[in-house]
Design a protein around this motif. Structure first.
Motif, PDB file in Angstrom:
ATOM      1  N   HIS A 248       0.505   1.942 -17.809  1.00 45.56           N
ATOM      2  CA  HIS A 248      -0.634   1.232 -18.406  1.00 45.56           C
ATOM      3  C   HIS A 248      -1.856   2.142 -18.500  1.00 45.56           C
ATOM      4  O   HIS A 248      -2.624   2.052 -19.466  1.00 45.56           O
ATOM      5  N   VAL A 249      -2.042   2.999 -17.501  1.00 43.56           N
ATOM      6  CA  VAL A 249      -3.134   3.968 -17.545  1.00 43.56           C
ATOM      7  C   VAL A 249      -2.894   4.968 -18.670  1.00 43.56           C
ATOM      8  O   VAL A 249      -3.814   5.309 -19.429  1.00 43.56           O
ATOM      9  N   GLU A 250      -1.659   5.425 -18.798  1.00 40.28           N
ATOM     10  CA  GLU A 250      -1.302   6.383 -19.851  1.00 40.28           C
ATOM     11  C   GLU A 250      -1.549   5.790 -21.238  1.00 40.28           C
ATOM     12  O   GLU A 250      -1.990   6.499 -22.161  1.00 40.28           O
ATOM     13  N   GLU A 251      -1.287   4.487 -21.377  1.00 37.25           N
ATOM     14  CA  GLU A 251      -1.467   3.813 -22.672  1.00 37.25           C
ATOM     15  C   GLU A 251      -2.881   3.285 -22.867  1.00 37.25           C
ATOM     16  O   GLU A 251      -3.161   2.606 -23.855  1.00 37.25           O
ATOM     17  N   ASP A 252      -3.781   3.578 -21.923  1.00 36.32           N
ATOM     18  CA  ASP A 252      -5.187   3.174 -21.987  1.00 36.32           C
ATOM     19  C   ASP A 252      -5.368   1.656 -21.902  1.00 36.32           C
ATOM     20  O   ASP A 252      -6.395   1.126 -22.318  1.00 36.32           O
ATOM     21  N   ARG A 253      -4.375   0.968 -21.355  1.00 31.23           N
ATOM     22  CA  ARG A 253      -4.509  -0.473 -21.145  1.00 31.23           C
ATOM     23  C   ARG A 253      -5.214  -0.768 -19.829  1.00 31.23           C
ATOM     24  O   ARG A 253      -5.716  -1.866 -19.620  1.00 31.23           O
ATOM     25  N   LEU A 254      -5.209   0.202 -18.915  1.00 30.80           N
ATOM     26  CA  LEU A 254      -5.927   0.090 -17.652  1.00 30.80           C
ATOM     27  C   LEU A 254      -6.709   1.372 -17.413  1.00 30.80           C
ATOM     28  O   LEU A 254      -6.264   2.467 -17.803  1.00 30.80           O
ATOM     29  N   HIS A 255      -7.848   1.239 -16.759  1.00 27.11           N
ATOM     30  CA  HIS A 255      -8.626   2.391 -16.317  1.00 27.11           C
ATOM     31  C   HIS A 255      -8.677   2.392 -14.790  1.00 27.11           C
ATOM     32  O   HIS A 255      -8.756   1.318 -14.164  1.00 27.11           O
ATOM     33  N   LEU A 256      -8.634   3.573 -14.206  1.00 30.06           N
ATOM     34  CA  LEU A 256      -8.810   3.679 -12.760  1.00 30.06           C
ATOM     35  C   LEU A 256     -10.270   3.426 -12.418  1.00 30.06           C
ATOM     36  O   LEU A 256     -11.174   3.875 -13.123  1.00 30.06           O
ATOM     37  N   VAL A 257     -10.490   2.708 -11.339  1.00 26.54           N
ATOM     38  CA  VAL A 257     -11.830   2.420 -10.835  1.00 26.54           C
ATOM     39  C   VAL A 257     -12.030   3.238  -9.560  1.00 26.54           C
ATOM     40  O   VAL A 257     -11.220   3.157  -8.635  1.00 26.54           O
ATOM     41  N   LEU A 258     -13.096   4.033  -9.520  1.00 28.77           N
ATOM     42  CA  LEU A 258     -13.351   4.910  -8.366  1.00 28.77           C
ATOM     43  C   LEU A 258     -12.081   5.680  -7.996  1.00 28.77           C
ATOM     44  O   LEU A 258     -11.553   5.550  -6.884  1.00 28.77           O
ATOM     45  N   PRO A 259     -11.555   6.484  -8.928  1.00 26.05           N
ATOM     46  CA  PRO A 259     -10.258   7.138  -8.705  1.00 26.05           C
ATOM     47  C   PRO A 259     -10.248   8.143  -7.558  1.00 26.05           C
ATOM     48  O   PRO A 259      -9.170   8.578  -7.140  1.00 26.05           O
ATOM     49  N   GLN A 260     -11.419   8.499  -7.050  1.00 24.79           N
ATOM     50  CA  GLN A 260     -11.458   9.398  -5.894  1.00 24.79           C
ATOM     51  C   GLN A 260     -10.987   8.701  -4.625  1.00 24.79           C
ATOM     52  O   GLN A 260     -10.721   9.344  -3.612  1.00 24.79           O
ATOM     53  N   TYR A 261     -10.868   7.362  -4.690  1.00 24.20           N
ATOM     54  CA  TYR A 261     -10.391   6.593  -3.553  1.00 24.20           C
ATOM     55  C   TYR A 261      -8.945   6.140  -3.800  1.00 24.20           C
ATOM     56  O   TYR A 261      -8.578   5.812  -4.933  1.00 24.20           O
ATOM     57  N   ALA A 262      -8.154   6.092  -2.747  1.00 25.39           N
ATOM     58  CA  ALA A 262      -6.784   5.591  -2.860  1.00 25.39           C
ATOM     59  C   ALA A 262      -6.334   5.053  -1.512  1.00 25.39           C
ATOM     60  O   ALA A 262      -6.830   5.465  -0.456  1.00 25.39           O
ATOM     61  N   HIS A 263      -5.433   4.092  -1.569  1.00 29.08           N
ATOM     62  CA  HIS A 263      -4.744   3.627  -0.358  1.00 29.08           C
ATOM     63  C   HIS A 263      -3.489   4.475  -0.241  1.00 29.08           C
ATOM     64  O   HIS A 263      -2.601   4.397  -1.094  1.00 29.08           O
ATOM     65  N   VAL A 264      -3.429   5.311   0.795  1.00 35.64           N
ATOM     66  CA  VAL A 264      -2.384   6.343   0.844  1.00 35.64           C
ATOM     67  C   VAL A 264      -1.147   5.925   1.630  1.00 35.64           C
ATOM     68  O   VAL A 264      -0.104   6.557   1.512  1.00 35.64           O
ATOM     69  N   ASP A 265      -1.234   4.886   2.440  1.00 39.98           N
ATOM     70  CA  ASP A 265      -0.086   4.470   3.256  1.00 39.98           C
ATOM     71  C   ASP A 265       0.805   3.543   2.442  1.00 39.98           C
ATOM     72  O   ASP A 265       0.936   2.358   2.735  1.00 39.98           O
ATOM     73  N   ALA A 266       1.409   4.106   1.381  1.00 43.37           N
ATOM     74  CA  ALA A 266       2.170   3.264   0.457  1.00 43.37           C
ATOM     75  C   ALA A 266       3.435   3.945  -0.045  1.00 43.37           C
ATOM     76  O   ALA A 266       3.974   3.561  -1.082  1.00 43.37           O
ATOM     77  N   ASP A 267       3.926   4.955   0.673  1.00 43.19           N
ATOM     78  CA  ASP A 267       5.118   5.677   0.224  1.00 43.19           C
ATOM     79  C   ASP A 267       6.326   4.744   0.141  1.00 43.19           C
ATOM     80  O   ASP A 267       6.381   3.705   0.801  1.00 43.19           O
ATOM     81  N   ILE A 268       7.288   5.134  -0.678  1.00 45.62           N
ATOM     82  CA  ILE A 268       8.464   4.306  -0.940  1.00 45.62           C
ATOM     83  C   ILE A 268       9.614   4.786  -0.059  1.00 45.62           C
ATOM     84  O   ILE A 268       9.957   5.970  -0.062  1.00 45.62           O
TER      85      ILE A 268
END
Length: 302
Positions: A248-268
């Motif tokens: 969705h980001v690639e298709e410009d349907r979504l924009h990242l908000v404050l992309p310098q922040y992330a929740h990192v404890d989410a590995d698969i």
């Protein structure tokens, strides 16, 4: 673990904690165990254990020998398991549990390919919002995000993953882009629920610095796909896995908000109850899924 070698014998002896317990396990007499230990110490030229009638304790040299021996024996067990299973053909029922969104988007297509390659495996893919009890429900393999629930669960990391804040361009045009996390309080945030838990406290990391922010909003759901659609419809800001939003980001349907922040404890992770009882069908499917996810590089935000 084989006890034919000196390494295996010594590891077993230390784990049992006494000569008599080790003798019982090996179906030997305590004097025979003591004699074998003395022979090992003579060969090495050091004393490995202090003995009393009731217990044994490691010397400093014995502790170093035990730590290395235990690691080597684990590696040997792993190697022998991989070699002995190399020619196995996976068969039988394979029950897999995954979340709705990730299961539909990524796991189901892999199951389809796997089924063509291994037609003797019957696959049941069970999708739930909350991970199923693997033992009680007879689940062979679970696909989970983030930290593992307990130490009894074995796991293999499949792919790295982060969660980002995102919003539709239409929402940001109306309400503006937050300049920092504290400004989220002025925004409508889409909140996920699980049973009685409300995930309205977002923990995000910027470099080595972590911040926590409590958010609120007019829309919440226990279904992540519904919540994501609300975000796409322009209703607010959401924290969502990059594997769900990258296209969705690639298709410009979504924009990242404050992309310098992330929740990192989410590995698969692929999780399973017992590592050493891993059957060919589970082991081969994990390898196959890992390879296919690695090929799906577009699912990651660069």
């Amino acid at each position: 673990m084989s006890v034919d070698s000196d390494l295996g014998f010594f590891v077993l002896l230390v784990r049992k904690g006494s000569l008599s317990a080790a003798a019982q396990e090996l179906n030997l007499s305590p004097p025979a165990v003591s004699k074998r230990l003395a022979k090992l110490e003579d060969r090495l030229g050091v004393r490995l254990l202090n003995r009393t009638t009731r217990r044994i304790s490691l010397t400093s040299e014995g502790d170093a020998y035990f730590q290395s021996a235990e690691q080597i024996m684990r590696q040997i067990d792993d190697l022998e398991q991989r070699v002995s299973h190399a020619s196995e053909t996976p068969t039988g029922l394979l029950r897999i549990n995954a979340t709705f969104g990730f299961g539909r988007e990524y796991v189901a297509p892999v199951v389809s390919e796997f089924s063509h390659l291994y037609p003797e495996v019957e696959v049941q893919l069970l999708l739930t919002d909350i991970p199923m009890n693997m033992v009680e429900e007879g689940i062979d393999l679970g696909i989970r995000f983030g930290g593992l629930p307990n130490s009894r669960i074995r796991a293999r990391k499949l792919q790295g993953n982060r969660r980002f804040l995102c919003a539709a361009p239409s929402y940001l045009e109306r309400h503006g882009m937050p300049r920092n996390l504290s400004e989220l309080i002025n925004h409508n945030c889409i909140i996920l629920r699980q049973n009685t838990d409300v995930h309205d406290v977002w923990k995000l990391q910027r470099g080595q610095h972590s911040e926590t922010v409590k958010v609120h909003g007019t829309l919440s759901s226990n279904d992540g796909e519904i919540a994501l659609q609300w975000v796409l419809d322009g209703h607010g800001i959401m924290m969502r896995s990059e594997w769900d939003i990258a296209r969705h980001v690639e298709e410009d349907r979504l924009h990242l908000v404050l992309p310098q922040y992330a929740h990192v404890d989410a590995d698969i992770y692929a999780v399973y109850p017992e590592r050493h009882n891993l059957s060919a069908k589970v082991r081969i499917f994990i390898d196959f899924l890992h390879r296919k996810l690695r090929e799906t590089s577009t699912a990651r935000i660069q």
